[in-house]
Design a protein around this motif. Structure first.
Motif, mmCIF file in Angstrom:
data_model
loop_
_atom_site.group_PDB
_atom_site.id
_atom_site.type_symbol
_atom_site.label_atom_id
_atom_site.label_comp_id
_atom_site.label_asym_id
_atom_site.label_seq_id
_atom_site.Cartn_x
_atom_site.Cartn_y
_atom_site.Cartn_z
ATOM 1 N N GLN A 1 0.818 -1.199 0.000
ATOM 2 C CA GLN A 1 0.000 0.000 0.000
ATOM 3 C C GLN A 1 0.859 1.259 0.000
ATOM 4 O O GLN A 1 0.542 2.238 -0.677
ATOM 5 N N ALA A 2 1.955 1.237 0.766
ATOM 6 C CA ALA A 2 2.837 2.396 0.838
ATOM 7 C C ALA A 2 3.492 2.696 -0.508
ATOM 8 O O ALA A 2 3.788 3.849 -0.825
ATOM 9 N N LYS A 3 3.680 1.645 -1.316
ATOM 10 C CA LYS A 3 4.333 1.812 -2.622
ATOM 11 C C LYS A 3 3.331 1.905 -3.770
ATOM 12 O O LYS A 3 3.718 1.981 -4.936
ATOM 13 N N GLY A 4 2.037 1.906 -3.431
ATOM 14 C CA GLY A 4 1.019 2.019 -4.470
ATOM 15 C C GLY A 4 0.844 0.779 -5.309
ATOM 16 O O GLY A 4 0.358 0.848 -6.440
ATOM 17 N N ARG A 5 1.221 -0.388 -4.778
ATOM 18 C CA ARG A 5 1.081 -1.640 -5.513
ATOM 19 C C ARG A 5 -0.196 -2.361 -5.116
ATOM 20 O O ARG A 5 -0.744 -2.138 -4.035
ATOM 21 N N SER A 6 -0.649 -3.247 -5.978
ATOM 22 C CA SER A 6 -1.826 -4.061 -5.679
ATOM 23 C C SER A 6 -1.412 -5.247 -4.813
ATOM 24 O O SER A 6 -0.735 -6.172 -5.297
ATOM 25 N N PHE A 7 -1.820 -5.233 -3.566
ATOM 26 C CA PHE A 7 -1.460 -6.321 -2.664
ATOM 27 C C PHE A 7 -2.052 -7.650 -3.129
ATOM 28 O O PHE A 7 -1.390 -8.687 -3.081
ATOM 29 N N ASN A 8 -3.301 -7.640 -3.560
ATOM 30 C CA ASN A 8 -3.959 -8.894 -3.945
ATOM 31 C C ASN A 8 -3.222 -9.600 -5.071
ATOM 32 O O ASN A 8 -3.035 -10.827 -5.039
ATOM 33 N N ARG A 9 -2.784 -8.853 -6.066
ATOM 34 C CA ARG A 9 -2.039 -9.471 -7.170
ATOM 35 C C ARG A 9 -0.695 -10.006 -6.686
ATOM 36 O O ARG A 9 -0.294 -11.120 -7.032
ATOM 37 N N LEU A 10 0.008 -9.184 -5.894
ATOM 38 C CA LEU A 10 1.312 -9.606 -5.377
ATOM 39 C C LEU A 10 1.189 -10.867 -4.529
ATOM 40 O O LEU A 10 1.939 -11.833 -4.700
ATOM 41 N N ALA B 1 -1.265 -13.077 -4.352
ATOM 42 C CA ALA B 1 -1.743 -14.246 -5.106
ATOM 43 C C ALA B 1 -0.589 -14.893 -5.868
ATOM 44 O O ALA B 1 -0.469 -16.128 -5.907
ATOM 45 N N ARG B 2 0.267 -14.074 -6.476
ATOM 46 C CA ARG B 2 1.442 -14.630 -7.173
ATOM 47 C C ARG B 2 2.399 -15.268 -6.172
ATOM 48 O O ARG B 2 2.979 -16.326 -6.447
ATOM 49 N N ARG B 3 2.552 -14.635 -5.041
ATOM 50 C CA ARG B 3 3.444 -15.164 -3.995
ATOM 51 C C ARG B 3 2.963 -16.537 -3.522
ATOM 52 O O ARG B 3 3.748 -17.475 -3.383
ATOM 53 N N LEU B 4 1.672 -16.658 -3.293
ATOM 54 C CA LEU B 4 1.120 -17.934 -2.824
ATOM 55 C C LEU B 4 1.148 -18.997 -3.914
ATOM 56 O O LEU B 4 1.385 -20.175 -3.629
ATOM 57 N N THR B 5 0.912 -18.594 -5.157
ATOM 58 C CA THR B 5 0.964 -19.546 -6.265
ATOM 59 C C THR B 5 2.369 -20.113 -6.415
ATOM 60 O O THR B 5 2.551 -21.329 -6.609
ATOM 61 N N HIS C 1 0.563 -26.580 2.287
ATOM 62 C CA HIS C 1 -0.519 -26.249 3.210
ATOM 63 C C HIS C 1 -0.569 -24.745 3.481
ATOM 64 O O HIS C 1 -1.653 -24.153 3.550
ATOM 65 N N TYR C 2 0.598 -24.136 3.637
ATOM 66 C CA TYR C 2 0.635 -22.697 3.896
ATOM 67 C C TYR C 2 0.082 -21.918 2.705
ATOM 68 O O TYR C 2 -0.615 -20.920 2.881
ATOM 69 N N ALA C 3 0.409 -22.377 1.503
ATOM 70 C CA ALA C 3 -0.092 -21.691 0.308
ATOM 71 C C ALA C 3 -1.616 -21.780 0.235
ATOM 72 O O ALA C 3 -2.303 -20.779 -0.015
ATOM 73 N N LEU C 4 -2.163 -22.977 0.458
ATOM 74 C CA LEU C 4 -3.609 -23.151 0.393
ATOM 75 C C LEU C 4 -4.327 -22.333 1.464
ATOM 76 O O LEU C 4 -5.318 -21.642 1.195
ATOM 77 N N MET C 5 -3.819 -22.379 2.700
ATOM 78 C CA MET C 5 -4.410 -21.595 3.773
ATOM 79 C C MET C 5 -4.164 -20.100 3.579
ATOM 80 O O MET C 5 -4.934 -19.264 4.048
ATOM 81 N N GLY C 6 -3.089 -19.765 2.864
ATOM 82 C CA GLY C 6 -2.772 -18.365 2.599
ATOM 83 C C GLY C 6 -3.842 -17.676 1.777
ATOM 84 O O GLY C 6 -4.135 -16.487 1.977
ATOM 85 N N PHE C 7 -4.456 -18.410 0.839
ATOM 86 C CA PHE C 7 -5.537 -17.829 0.047
ATOM 87 C C PHE C 7 -6.742 -17.507 0.927
ATOM 88 O O PHE C 7 -7.439 -16.517 0.700
#
Length: 401
Positions: A85-94, A96-100, A121-127
């Motif tokens: 948010q501080a850098k004006g980026r979309s957290f949801n996109r970031l 989601a890619r991180r978890l994928t 398991h962490y990735a699945l629960m991360g979503f």
């Protein structure tokens, strides 16, 4: 719009490294012992020192340090959202890619390296964790406690409605269970310790599927600890330990006394109803985990202790790399494509081996971070997350400090 990165919280890095050691002390057993043998509760090694060591590990370590990791996962989600948010980026996109990326790496890890992978398991629960990103701290706390209590509450309710359901059900006699445990250990030793790569991969896939099915019942606990970490981060409890000192002390005392008592009951008492065991496991472990976090945070405020505990920050900053390296090294030690020591190392030497490997990782991480800003697997993970060069010039200062 702010563009500066948030300064790293050294306490969090050190706590992550501390958790990594505790996790490894448990995981190393699964590299040299059949999953089914462990499930049947078969003790393969004699000697009072092995019995005492495994008893103490069960009370103090098993299931607690992985929950610290879960806590820090949720904590990290909030930090990343604030930074985005501080850098004006979309957290949801970031995210989601991180978890994928985490899910893909976890699948590779679980199928090709070690079946006990936790990244999947962490990735699945991360979503699911993403759904709570905008929640207020109080809401996070309510959801966290509710999820941590859901399994013991359901089992307790079932036992009250049907008293027979709360009784201990033993499908096998102790003698039969022991015999089956020995069979599976010998079978897995022949495969993992002496078999071909194809045989190992086939067996690992079976164990990976079994491990995933066994882990599903713990999903509410994992998500609950994610949310507890997010709550702590939004309340800035570990950002400002001195400000929250009294609350941390009360939590540490409550978690330590109640959590340890429940763990002692679960470990030392025989013939407990299933709902009592569930309460000890699903309530006692998180309480003791929070006590560990509290003690670590309080000690970190003392300069002398901080110098000691800061050593954990080096592997903590490269926890992703070190976690995967532990699996790779144990494969080379215990499996047939390496030394083939599967089933030949007794617990006391397993623990010592884990400590020695971790000490090497501390030294390796410290040297690496003096020359490069992040670990190799962290680089790959961020590459997927940011779709570009994941390292900024200023980050070298933050990470190596």
């Amino acid at each position: 719009m702010a563009t500066n990165s948030q300064p790293r919280i050294q306490l969090i890095d050190s706590l992550r490294g501390f958790a990594l050691l505790g996790i490894f002390l448990v995981n190393i057993t699964f590299f040299t012992t059949s999953l089914q043998t462990i499930s049947f509760g078969v003790e393969l090694w004699s000697g009072w020192y092995n019995e005492v060591l495994m008893l103490l590990r069960g009370i103090v370590i098993d299931g607690k340090f992985i929950l610290i990791f879960s806590f820090l996962f949720g904590y990290g989600m909030v930090l990343l959202r604030e930074s985005s948010q501080a850098k004006g980026r979309s957290f949801n996109r970031l995210y989601a890619r991180r978890l994928t990326a985490l899910l893909l790496i976890g699948l590779i890890h679980g199928i090709l390296i070690w079946y006990g992978d936790v990244l999947t398991h962490y990735a699945l629960m991360g979503f699911l964790l993403m759904l709570f990103q905008r929640c207020k701290p109080r809401t996070l706390l309510i959801w966290s406690v509710s999820l941590l209590l859901i399994v013991p509450v359901l089992l307790t309710g079932a036992s009250l409605l049907n008293p027979a359901s709360g009784q201990v059900f033993e499908p096998f006699s102790p003698a039969d269970a022991h015999q089956m445990g020995i069979y599976f250990q010998e079978r897995d030793a022949a495969i993992y310790g002496e078999g071909s790569m194809a045989q190992i991969i086939a067996q690992r896939l079976n164990d990976y599927i079994g491990s995933i099915l066994n882990m599903v019942v713990f999903y509410p606990q994992v998500l609950g600890m994610f949310l507890m970490g997010a709550y702590f981060c939004k309340r800035r409890i570990l950002h400002e330990v001195s400000k929250h000192r009294q609350g941390i002390i009360r939590l540490t005392l409550l978690g330590g006394i109640a959590g340890l008592a429940l763990q002692l009951v679960m470990t030392l008492a025989d013939g407990l109803p299933s709902w009592v065991e569930a309460a000890a496991l699903f309530v006692g472990a998180p309480l003791l985990t929070l006590a560990y976090i509290g003690v670590f945070a309080l000690l970190y405020q003392n300069k002398s202790w901080q110098k000691v505990l800061h050593v954990f920050s080096y592997p903590g900053k490269m926890a992703f790399t070190n976690y995967l390296l532990q699996s790779i090294l144990c494969g080379l030690i215990f499996y047939s494509y390496g030394l083939g020591w599967y089933g030949t190392i007794e617990p006391v030497w397993q623990m010592l081996m884990a400590v020695v490997i971790f000490a090497v990782q501390v030294a390796f991480s410290r040297v690496w971070l003096k020359r490069l800003p992040i670990g190799p697997f962290e680089y790959v993970w961020r590459l997927f997350t940011y779709w570009g060069n994941p390292v900024k010039p200023r980050e070298r200062v933050h990470i190596s400090s």
